[in-house]
Design a protein around this motif. Structure first.
Motif: not given
Length: 207
Positions: A134-156
């Motif tokens: 899931l983090c790989r997908h989020l990395a692609f869609w967020t442009g490798r934005d670490e903070d945004r990956i973390d924030r979105l992952f917490r909603l999953s």
């Protein structure tokens, strides 16, 4: 090993000792073929006649002088040191699309059903591997934005406080996902995916 000082460990292993001749050999485990570890500057080994946990003593196999490191082993160690150097982190290429639209595009993509299954918490029996995917997908869609990956992952549905709140696990998982993502979503270059029905609306997820 017959050319330099060697000892038997008492546990069935051997220590083959070389003169490093001022070279900065460090300590390495797992970088060479299985069963071969290196102890150099800052490391230590137990010496004969110490008692091993097996009840047997460490014993010198010979009393030869310490030979210089063989050229072939020196090259292997140099290659292992180079391979173990940390790679530069992939740069962040953030997108200005808000979370709602970004998730809608992610779920509507060609592989959106797979992403949505991960998002909904389906880990396939391997929770850590699912977190990484899931983090790989989020990395692609967020442009490798670490903070945004973390924030979105917490909603999953994969979010588990007992694991994700461990700094080492979270940073390692996100970091590897970022390092392994060579291409990111570019909304100016890539057309938005065709909308598809993908379960509950994103707005309901984010609210």
């Amino acid at each position: 090993e017959d050319a330099t000082r060697t000892q038997n460990t008492g546990g069935g292993g051997r220590h083959v000792i070389f003169d490093r001749q001022g070279k900065p050999y460090g300590n390495q485990a797992g970088a060479l073929p299985a069963g071969i570890d290196i102890r150099g500057v800052g490391g230590y080994i137990v010496l004969a006649p110490s008692l091993h946990a097996s009840g047997r003593r460490y014993e010198w196999a010979n009393d030869k002088p310490y030979a210089p490191m063989p050229d072939e082993l020196d090259r292997l160690l140099a290659a292992a040191r180079e391979a173990s150097k940390p790679k530069p982190r992939q740069p962040v290429q953030p997108t200005n699309i808000d979370d709602t639209e970004l998730l809608e595009r992610m779920f509507s993509a060609k592989n959106g059903h797979q992403v949505r299954a991960l998002w909904d918490g389906h880990d396939g029996g391997d929770h850590s591997a699912a977190d990484y995917r899931l983090c790989r997908h989020l990395a692609f869609w967020t442009g490798r934005d670490e903070d945004r990956i973390d924030r979105l992952f917490r909603l999953s549905g994969l979010y588990r406080s007992d694991k994700w709140e461990r700094d080492d696990y979270r940073r390692r998982t996100i970091g590897k996902a970022i390092d392994d993502t060579s291409e990111v979503y570019d909304p100016e270059r890539m057309a938005p995916p065709v909308a598809a029905e993908a379960g509950p609306s994103v707005r309901a997820i984010l609210d």
